[in-house]
Design an enzyme around this catalytic site. Structure first.
Site, PDB file in Angstrom:
ATOM      1  N   ASN A  11      26.578   3.875 -73.630  1.00  0.00           N
ATOM      2  CA  ASN A  11      27.469   2.725 -73.457  1.00  0.00           C
ATOM      3  C   ASN A  11      26.592   1.491 -73.289  1.00  0.00           C
ATOM      4  OD1 ASN A  11      29.335   0.805 -72.758  1.00  0.00           O
ATOM      5  ND2 ASN A  11      29.892   1.735 -70.792  1.00  0.00           N
ATOM      6  N   LYS A  13      27.459  -1.523 -73.061  1.00  0.00           N
ATOM      7  CA  LYS A  13      28.090  -2.610 -72.286  1.00  0.00           C
ATOM      8  C   LYS A  13      27.876  -3.940 -73.038  1.00  0.00           C
ATOM      9  CE  LYS A  13      27.560   0.254 -68.244  1.00  0.00           C
ATOM     10  NZ  LYS A  13      27.398   0.399 -66.812  1.00  0.00           N
ATOM     11  N   HIS A  97      36.857   2.165 -68.297  1.00  0.00           N
ATOM     12  CA  HIS A  97      35.571   2.095 -67.597  1.00  0.00           C
ATOM     13  C   HIS A  97      35.749   1.362 -66.270  1.00  0.00           C
ATOM     14  CE1 HIS A  97      31.444   1.145 -66.610  1.00  0.00           C
ATOM     15  NE2 HIS A  97      31.101   2.138 -67.407  1.00  0.00           N
ATOM     16  N   GLU A  99      34.079  -0.797 -64.851  1.00  0.00           N
ATOM     17  CA  GLU A  99      33.860  -2.254 -64.912  1.00  0.00           C
ATOM     18  C   GLU A  99      35.103  -2.963 -65.439  1.00  0.00           C
ATOM     19  OE1 GLU A  99      30.197  -1.964 -67.088  1.00  0.00           O
ATOM     20  OE2 GLU A  99      29.262  -1.088 -65.305  1.00  0.00           O
ATOM     21  N   GLU A 169      32.582   9.006 -63.667  1.00  0.00           N
ATOM     22  CA  GLU A 169      31.546   8.025 -63.342  1.00  0.00           C
ATOM     23  C   GLU A 169      31.787   7.503 -61.932  1.00  0.00           C
ATOM     24  OE1 GLU A 169      29.630   6.272 -67.107  1.00  0.00           O
ATOM     25  OE2 GLU A 169      31.305   4.987 -66.555  1.00  0.00           O
ATOM     26  N   GLY A 175      24.523   2.006 -62.535  1.00  0.00           N
ATOM     27  CA  GLY A 175      23.556   0.907 -62.540  1.00  0.00           C
ATOM     28  C   GLY A 175      22.805   0.746 -61.225  1.00  0.00           C
ATOM     29  N   SER A 214      23.619   6.364 -63.684  1.00  0.00           N
ATOM     30  CA  SER A 214      22.168   6.510 -63.539  1.00  0.00           C
ATOM     31  C   SER A 214      21.640   7.816 -64.129  1.00  0.00           C
ATOM     32  CB  SER A 214      21.753   6.365 -62.067  1.00  0.00           C
ATOM     33  OG  SER A 214      22.153   5.088 -61.574  1.00  0.00           O
TER      34      SER A 214
HETATM   35  P1  13P Z   1      24.145   3.477 -65.902  1.00  0.00           P
HETATM   36  O1  13P Z   1      23.674   4.650 -66.702  1.00  0.00           O
HETATM   37  O2  13P Z   1      23.415   2.209 -66.209  1.00  0.00           O
HETATM   38  O3  13P Z   1      24.224   3.791 -64.444  1.00  0.00           O
HETATM   39  O4  13P Z   1      25.676   3.181 -66.375  1.00  0.00           O
HETATM   40  C1  13P Z   1      26.572   4.220 -66.399  1.00  0.00           C
HETATM   41  C2  13P Z   1      27.809   3.753 -67.072  1.00  0.00           C
HETATM   42  O5  13P Z   1      28.549   2.946 -66.543  1.00  0.00           O
HETATM   43  C3  13P Z   1      28.071   4.249 -68.425  1.00  0.00           C
HETATM   44  O6  13P Z   1      29.359   3.905 -68.831  1.00  0.00           O
END
Ligand code: 13P
Length: 254
Positions: A11, A13, A97, A99, A169, A175, A214
């Site tokens: 992803n 983003k 997601h 976010e 997640e 992150g 992560s």
């Molecule tokens: P990270 O791997 O950067 O923690 O992000 C995970 C994520 O949100 C994937 O959609």
């Protein structure tokens, strides 16, 4: 146990221009061409999806989007429909997601509408669920995951349920470099599979459940070895071709 094909999705983003996306794909392809056990998916920003799809044509990589609107068309300025994604040969879409839930007011009820629309357009939904740190500390993880899964899947036709990919997640692991322990990740993914089984036992055997948060080349193999973890949804480590290639290799070996 069902032999579910491992699913490794990056992803991106809000990262990468079209040129950077092509550069990434050209660096990745030769590194992952020796196997094809895992499905490999790149969830790109809308502006680079066409670059990803053109650069990956004929390869094992599927191009995916990170969101879509539930309506077919209409007065929704700034939005993109499932049909528009299909028009670009997009094959999958991230829905819900954290976010988007946190910053863009995505709700369980909207997701309930989006999932069947994606499936009706032959887009594989990568449906995201997960608890926040405060919810975990308040012992609400099970209740939160149950609510998110039950509402999000409520209107998915029974014969398509097995085509949904679900990503667990935990928000506190995204992150942050704070990966969930394999035990926490496995427990949550097993709960999600039980929730799907309450709707349809066969679909629960087929549904791929991913871990995200992560995930990196050095922790992927252990996570992917868990019985209910069928893949990963990877943010940061999916931005670097060499790292993502290692994650694909972990998927091929799982
Ligand atoms: P990270 O791997 O950067 O923690 O992000 C995970 C994520 O949100 C994937 O959609």
């Amino acid at each position: 146990m069902a032999d579910r094909r491992p699913y490794i999705a990056g992803n991106w983003k809000m990262n990468k221009t079209g040129f950077e996306a092509e550069d990434f794909v050209f660096a990745l392809l030769p590194q992952i061409s020796g196997a094809d056990r895992a499905e490999v998916v790149i969830c790109a920003p809308f502006t680079t999806i066409a670059n990803v799809i053109d650069a990956t044509r004929g390869s094992r990589i599927k191009g995916a989007a990170q969101n879509m609107h539930e309506a077919e068309s209409g007065a929704f300025t700034g939005e993109i429909s499932a049909g528009m994604l299909r028009d670009l040969d997009v094959r999958a879409v991230v829905l819900g997601h954290s976010e988007r839930r946190q910053y863009f007011a995505e709700t369980d009820e909207t997701l309930r509408e989006k999932l069947p629309v994606a499936l009706a357009n032959d887009l594989e939904p990568i449906f995201c669920v997960g608890e926040t740190e405060a919810e975990r500390e308040a012992n609400e993880t099970e209740a939160v995951l149950t609510r998110q899964v039950e509402i999000g899947l409520a209107d998915v036709p029974a014969d398509r349920l097995g085509n949904v990919v679900i990503a667990y997640e935990p928000v506190w692991a995204i992150g942050t470099g704070k990966v969930a322990t394999t035990e926490i990740a496995q427990q949550a993914c097993a709960l999600i599979r039980r929730l799907v089984a309450k709707i349809d036992a066969d679909a629960a055997e087929r549904v791929r459940i991913l871990y995200g948060g992560s995930m990196k080349p050095d922790n992927a193999a252990e996570l992917l070895a868990q019985p209910d973890i069928d893949g990963g949804l990877i943010g940061g480590a999916s931005l670097v071709a060499d790292d993502f290639a290692k994650l694909v290799a972990a998927g091929d070996a799982a």
